[in-house]
Design an enzyme around this catalytic site. Structure first.
Site, short mmCIF file in Angstrom:
data_model
loop_
_atom_site.label_atom_id
_atom_site.label_comp_id
_atom_site.label_asym_id
_atom_site.label_seq_id
_atom_site.Cartn_x
_atom_site.Cartn_y
_atom_site.Cartn_z
N ILE A 20 0.81 -1.18 0.10
CA ILE A 20 -0.07 0.02 0.14
C ILE A 20 0.95 1.23 -0.03
O ILE A 20 0.50 2.12 -0.64
CB ILE A 20 -0.90 -0.06 1.46
CG1 ILE A 20 -1.96 -1.12 0.98
CG2 ILE A 20 -1.59 1.29 1.55
CD1 ILE A 20 -2.90 -1.45 1.93
N TYR A 172 -0.04 -7.42 17.42
CA TYR A 172 -0.58 -6.54 16.42
C TYR A 172 -1.48 -5.87 16.67
O TYR A 172 -1.78 -4.55 16.31
CB TYR A 172 -0.73 -7.51 15.13
CG TYR A 172 -0.86 -6.90 13.81
CD1 TYR A 172 -0.19 -6.39 13.13
CD2 TYR A 172 -2.37 -6.73 13.51
CE1 TYR A 172 -0.40 -5.50 12.01
CE2 TYR A 172 -2.57 -6.11 12.31
CZ TYR A 172 -1.44 -5.67 11.49
OH TYR A 172 -1.73 -4.78 10.24
N THR A 200 -1.21 -8.03 0.66
CA THR A 200 0.00 -7.71 1.11
C THR A 200 0.90 -8.62 1.86
O THR A 200 -0.16 -9.47 2.18
CB THR A 200 0.14 -6.01 1.61
OG1 THR A 200 -0.68 -6.41 2.93
CG2 THR A 200 -0.80 -5.08 0.68
#
Length: 269
Positions: A20, A172, A200
């Site tokens: 991105i 995360y 991704t």
């Protein structure tokens, strides 16, 4: 999006060498912005700039390459100082660089859990150090590329490095929640955006398939446009402004997170 609105803008995109971040840099330059490309090393960033020139026909004069490993806070400081010297006026900072938390608990040389540092603390430090450049003119803004997973996160105040109980997903999610909370900090106008689930390096955290990085990048680029009015602390799921997790707008949480971050990055208030 007309070129004119971005043609005089200078934008720093972190993690601009792939996914991105790379697509965001490409779309911004195609709309006339000057883009500062950040990569983990200066070589990575220069290679991304060369690719943009070769593949997208971007004007090389509107690209500047910078290297800094976000797992090292001294490199983040050096990056900020270089940017402020080279570009005392910065219109937009896109905090995009990120890492999926590793399976095993991993601590950086600075003593922080790696996902918390790379995804949040490094961006916190960078944003604080770039504040003079971002606020040199009215209208400077920060776009944090966050994640819908911030809703599943909680900040472990007593053990932010999660040394006692480590889970990759929890680490995360904590980093994404912190990044989303940080957007409501009043020092610089900032928003967070979940660009959608994209194909991704992060995809395995979410799903088996996703949108293209270019599709995700359009949602980031839209928020860089000065014609798009933003409210400090707002959170977008792609193009929709929605409420973030409740913690992300609590003043007490914002103050507490700033205090914790200052401590972990070695800043004195």
């Amino acid at each position: 999006m007309p070129t004119s609105r971005l043609s005089s803008r200078t934008v720093l995109v972190t993690g601009a060498t792939s996914g991105i971040g790379y697509e965001t840099a490409r779309q911004l330059t195609e709309r006339g912005a000057t883009v500062l490309l950040h990569g983990r090393t200066a070589e990575d960033a220069r290679a991304a700039a060369d690719r943009l020139v070769a593949e997208a026909g971007v004007d090389a004069d509107r690209l500047c390459a910078y290297g800094a490993d976000f797992a090292r806070l001294d490199e983040v400081e050096s990056l900020a100082h270089k940017v402020v010297v080279d570009h005392p006026h910065l219109d937009v900072l896109v905090n995009n660089a990120g890492t999926a938390a590793p399976e095993r608990h991993t601590v950086t040389a600075d003593g922080n859990e790696i996902a918390f540092q790379v995804n949040f603390l490094a961006h916190y430090l960078l944003t604080c150090l770039l504040e003079p450049a971002l606020t040199s003119d009215p209208g400077g803004r920060v776009v944090n590329v966050s994640s819908s997973l911030h809703r599943t996160g909680s900040i472990s105040w007593a053990d932010p490095n999660r040394a006692r109980r480590y889970s990759r997903l929890a680490a995360y999610a904590q980093s994404q929640l912190a990044l989303t909370v940080f957007a409501a900090d009043p020092r610089v106008t900032a928003v967070s955006v979940h660009p959608g689930v994209c194909d991704t390096a992060m995809l395995p955290l979410y799903s088996h398939e996703g949108a293209t990085p270019a599709e995700g990048a359009t949602h980031v680029v839209r928020l860089c446009d000065p014609a798009v009015e933003i409210v400090n602390g707002a959170y977008y799921d792609r193009t929709e402004r929605v409420d973030p997790a409740p913690a992300a707008t609590e003043e007490r949480t914002i103050r507490r997170l700033n205090k914790l971050a200052d401590l972990l990055v070695g800043r004195t208030a």
